[in-house]
Design a protein around this motif. Structure first.
Motif, PDB file in Angstrom:
ATOM      1  N   LEU A 131      31.318  45.993  39.847  1.00 27.24           N
ATOM      2  CA  LEU A 131      31.045  46.068  38.649  1.00 27.24           C
ATOM      3  C   LEU A 131      29.465  46.267  38.173  1.00 27.24           C
ATOM      4  O   LEU A 131      28.939  45.571  38.692  1.00 27.24           O
ATOM      5  CB  LEU A 131      31.675  45.051  37.506  1.00 27.24           C
ATOM      6  CG  LEU A 131      33.287  45.116  37.851  1.00 27.24           C
ATOM      7  CD1 LEU A 131      33.826  43.864  37.117  1.00 27.24           C
ATOM      8  CD2 LEU A 131      34.130  46.419  37.358  1.00 27.24           C
ATOM      9  N   ARG A 133      26.593  45.645  35.414  1.00 24.63           N
ATOM     10  CA  ARG A 133      26.357  44.736  34.376  1.00 24.63           C
ATOM     11  C   ARG A 133      25.138  45.238  33.815  1.00 24.63           C
ATOM     12  O   ARG A 133      24.167  45.731  34.307  1.00 24.63           O
ATOM     13  CB  ARG A 133      26.250  43.384  34.830  1.00 24.63           C
ATOM     14  CG  ARG A 133      27.629  42.597  35.117  1.00 24.63           C
ATOM     15  CD  ARG A 133      27.442  41.210  35.773  1.00 24.63           C
ATOM     16  NE  ARG A 133      28.582  40.854  36.383  1.00 24.63           N
ATOM     17  CZ  ARG A 133      29.271  39.957  35.974  1.00 24.63           C
ATOM     18  NH1 ARG A 133      29.174  39.619  34.642  1.00 24.63           N
ATOM     19  NH2 ARG A 133      30.374  39.596  36.708  1.00 24.63           N
ATOM     20  N   ILE A 138      29.827  44.105  31.072  1.00 27.96           N
ATOM     21  CA  ILE A 138      30.463  45.206  32.145  1.00 27.96           C
ATOM     22  C   ILE A 138      29.998  46.463  31.573  1.00 27.96           C
ATOM     23  O   ILE A 138      30.615  46.621  30.351  1.00 27.96           O
ATOM     24  CB  ILE A 138      31.672  44.866  32.360  1.00 27.96           C
ATOM     25  CG1 ILE A 138      32.129  43.279  32.903  1.00 27.96           C
ATOM     26  CG2 ILE A 138      32.221  45.800  33.461  1.00 27.96           C
ATOM     27  CD1 ILE A 138      31.138  42.912  33.942  1.00 27.96           C
ATOM     28  N   ALA A 152      33.880  50.311  28.750  1.00 27.14           N
ATOM     29  CA  ALA A 152      34.460  49.098  28.992  1.00 27.14           C
ATOM     30  C   ALA A 152      35.493  49.740  30.237  1.00 27.14           C
ATOM     31  O   ALA A 152      35.617  50.896  30.336  1.00 27.14           O
ATOM     32  CB  ALA A 152      35.635  48.791  27.842  1.00 27.14           C
ATOM     33  N   VAL A 153      35.695  48.497  30.731  1.00 28.12           N
ATOM     34  CA  VAL A 153      36.507  48.514  32.306  1.00 28.12           C
ATOM     35  C   VAL A 153      37.750  47.993  31.964  1.00 28.12           C
ATOM     36  O   VAL A 153      37.969  46.679  31.742  1.00 28.12           O
ATOM     37  CB  VAL A 153      35.698  48.250  33.548  1.00 28.12           C
ATOM     38  CG1 VAL A 153      36.496  48.453  34.622  1.00 28.12           C
ATOM     39  CG2 VAL A 153      34.246  49.105  33.661  1.00 28.12           C
ATOM     40  N   LEU A 155      40.460  46.387  34.564  1.00 27.96           N
ATOM     41  CA  LEU A 155      40.620  46.173  36.193  1.00 27.96           C
ATOM     42  C   LEU A 155      42.087  45.870  36.182  1.00 27.96           C
ATOM     43  O   LEU A 155      42.789  45.019  35.650  1.00 27.96           O
ATOM     44  CB  LEU A 155      40.009  44.690  36.531  1.00 27.96           C
ATOM     45  CG  LEU A 155      38.393  44.902  36.638  1.00 27.96           C
ATOM     46  CD1 LEU A 155      37.803  43.597  36.499  1.00 27.96           C
ATOM     47  CD2 LEU A 155      38.097  45.512  37.659  1.00 27.96           C
ATOM     48  N   ALA A 164      37.568  41.595  40.612  1.00 29.36           N
ATOM     49  CA  ALA A 164      37.508  40.654  39.746  1.00 29.36           C
ATOM     50  C   ALA A 164      36.975  39.509  40.188  1.00 29.36           C
ATOM     51  O   ALA A 164      36.239  38.626  39.808  1.00 29.36           O
ATOM     52  CB  ALA A 164      38.876  40.455  39.171  1.00 29.36           C
ATOM     53  N   SER A 167      33.115  39.414  41.187  1.00 27.09           N
ATOM     54  CA  SER A 167      32.441  39.580  39.971  1.00 27.09           C
ATOM     55  C   SER A 167      32.325  38.151  39.241  1.00 27.09           C
ATOM     56  O   SER A 167      31.781  38.280  38.012  1.00 27.09           O
ATOM     57  CB  SER A 167      32.938  40.996  38.929  1.00 27.09           C
ATOM     58  OG  SER A 167      33.023  41.680  39.758  1.00 27.09           O
ATOM     59  N   TYR A 296      35.110  44.251  29.449  1.00 26.86           N
ATOM     60  CA  TYR A 296      36.319  44.361  30.545  1.00 26.86           C
ATOM     61  C   TYR A 296      37.360  43.653  30.103  1.00 26.86           C
ATOM     62  O   TYR A 296      37.677  42.814  29.216  1.00 26.86           O
ATOM     63  CB  TYR A 296      35.882  43.673  31.648  1.00 26.86           C
ATOM     64  CG  TYR A 296      35.959  42.245  31.872  1.00 26.86           C
ATOM     65  CD1 TYR A 296      36.998  41.722  32.257  1.00 26.86           C
ATOM     66  CD2 TYR A 296      34.818  41.575  31.295  1.00 26.86           C
ATOM     67  CE1 TYR A 296      37.261  40.001  32.354  1.00 26.86           C
ATOM     68  CE2 TYR A 296      34.937  40.044  31.355  1.00 26.86           C
ATOM     69  CZ  TYR A 296      36.022  39.594  31.853  1.00 26.86           C
ATOM     70  OH  TYR A 296      36.331  38.170  31.897  1.00 26.86           O
TER      71      TYR A 296
END
Ligand SMILES: Cc1cc2nc3c(=O)[nH]c(=O)nc-3n(C[C@H](O)[C@H](O)[C@H](O)COP(=O)(O)OP(=O)(O)OC[C@H]3O[C@@H](n4cnc5c(N)ncnc54)[C@H](O)[C@@H]3O)c2cc1C
Length: 430
Positions: A131, A133, A138, A152-153, A155, A164, A167, A296
């Motif tokens: 990811l 940053r 994120i 935004a992401v 997952l 995940a 990170s 995220y």
């Protein structure tokens, strides 16, 4: 300005559902999937339970590649020589469909293409490495050194959520939080499937099994589901139990299930089309990570959203529901242009008021039933004794059922007080 409004990692049921919802609302979405085509690395039993697709694809029952609707649900206990089953067949399921058998190679592709048709950018054969940053938030994903940015992401990488974990957004799975599933798809003709399972039209059978004949304390469950012209058959073994029995390999357990005298005739003559293995994150609410943070959200199996009580296994429905709810939270956040953890906490609220977290909270500790000694090592043999005594006619005077049950209790491989306590605990947790 970001490259996309949102990026979704993984085009399984969770990721594609999120992308469908986001793209339909007009957001620019990048849906990244390592498999090409989507679904070619996916493993599921797979009965799609419930109606979570209703809100995403209104005509899905007609347009999605579903195989058979389930009207025959069975739970069986196997001993070496016997099969004791609770069968439930109902015409009610013709009108009120509750579950469909699906093949993930087809379903995942269908869902990902729906996201694409809604306007998402679908990229397959690409694995997200990490990811991106900015000031601890994120802001996108990194693949092969390139950064692609987004507001935004989501997952949705499934049961082995490497991105995940690496990170620091979730803890690695512990053995006690997961099981390993082994699955085969066995091709037969449609007529043979209908004949062997006593099915007509596109009705289908979904059977779960406790394998009470495995030696050395190995505890495993089996499943057998009918597709149109194939069977999905497999076993699920608690990881802790598998490790404790280091000499027992999961494929041996699969073979022992396939070779059982009451399973073998059902698969006989079939051609193996697929053989796969996959983790099942069964730890439930106790192994769930924080579901949101600055920039995220985590959905589906990546957040350990599966449920199994030995009679049913569910995860695709929670994945679809959580993916859609993650998308709704992002759309809400987009109105305020605020993608902070505080703004995205609405995802948690949505889940708390939905079946997903209500189920997982209510059934906290269900794994203690699913993998209990009672279910796997005691009940199958005891039930076999009781039923054999009831139906074996040897010319001797008959016994009352209570006498037979008490007689079997004394032969059971568990103290009577323990048996009563375990049964009570099981009934409370189920
Ligand atoms: C043996 C077995 C039997 C099961 N039976 C059932 C059942 O009958 N009914 C049911 O409802 N559930 C069942 N489940 C559970 C169900 O399969 C899962 O809950 C469901 O697939 C979760 O969906 P998901 O989208 O969260 O994850 P997944 O379906 O695992 O999808 C994740 C996707 O992300 C992709 N991906 C992962 N990492 C990356 C990355 N870094 N970059 C890009 N893409 C990535 C993967 O390739 C995958 O396509 C079963 C599971 C197993 C293993």
């Amino acid at each position: 300005m970001s490259d996309f409004d949102f990026i979704v990692v993984g085009a399984g049921p969770a990721g594609s559902s999120a992308a469908i919802r986001l793209a339909t609302a007009g957001s620019s979405v990048l849906l990244v999937e390592r498999a090409d085509p989507p679904g070619s690395k996916a493993v599921s039993g797979g009965i799609l339970w419930g109606r979570d697709l209703d809100g995403l694809i209104p005509d899905w029952e007609k347009s999605a590649p579903v195989e058979r609707y389930i009207d025959f649900k069975s739970t069986s206990f196997l001993t070496r020589d016997s099969k004791i089953s609770i069968d439930f067949r109902s015409k009610k399921f013709e009108e009120k469909k509750t579950g469909y058998s699906v093949l993930r190679a087809k379903l995942d592709q269908f869902l990902a293409l729906k996201a694409k048709a809604a306007g998402a950018t679908l990229v397959t054969g690409i694995t997200v490495d990490s990811l991106a940053r900015k000031e601890n938030r994120i802001v996108g994903v990194v693949q092969d050194g390139d950064t692609i940015t987004s507001d935004a992401v989501i997952l949705a990488e499934g049961a082995n959520p490497r991105v995940a974990i690496e990170s620091g957004l979730r803890e690695p799975l512990r053995d006690r939080d997961c099981a390993i599933g082994i699955k085969q798809i066995v091709k037969l003709s449609e007529a043979t499937v209908n004949e062997r399972f006593n099915l007509t039209g596109n009705s289908g059978y979904a059977g779960e099994f406790a394998l009470g004949y495995l030696e050395g304390g190995v505890r495993a469950g089996g499943f057998l589901y009918t597709n149109k012209d194939s069977l999905s058959i497999g076993v699920v073994i608690a990881m802790e139990n598998l490790r404790a029995n280091g000499s027992t390999y999961s494929y041996d357990i699969m073979e022992k299930f396939m070779e059982h005298p009451y399973v073998k005739p059902l698969v006989e003559g079939g051609r193996v089309q697929e053989y796969s293995a996959h983790l099942v994150p069964e730890g439930g609410i106790d192994s769930m990570p924080k579901l949101f943070g600055d920039g995220y959200l985590i959905a589906g199996d990546s957040a350990s959203m599966t449920f199994s009580n030995g009679m049913i296994i569910q995860g695709m429905n929670y994945a679809i529901a959580s993916g859609a709810m993650a998308a709704d939270s992002l759309l809400e956040a987009a109105k305020k242009k605020d993608f902070s953890g505080a703004a995205l906490s609405s995802y948690q609220d949505r889940l708390e008021h939905s079946q997903v977290l209500m189920d997982l909270r209510k059934f906290r500790g269900i794994d203690k039933v699913t993998w209990s000694r009672l279910v796997h090592e005691v009940a199958p043999g005891m039930m076999e004794n009781i039923l054999f005594s009831m139906f074996y006619e040897d010319g001797n005077p008959k016994k009352h059922l209570a006498e037979i049950i008490l007689g079997s209790l004394s032969k059971a491989n568990m103290k009577r007080s323990e048996l009563i306590m375990e049964t009570y605990r099981m009934l409370r947790r189920m």
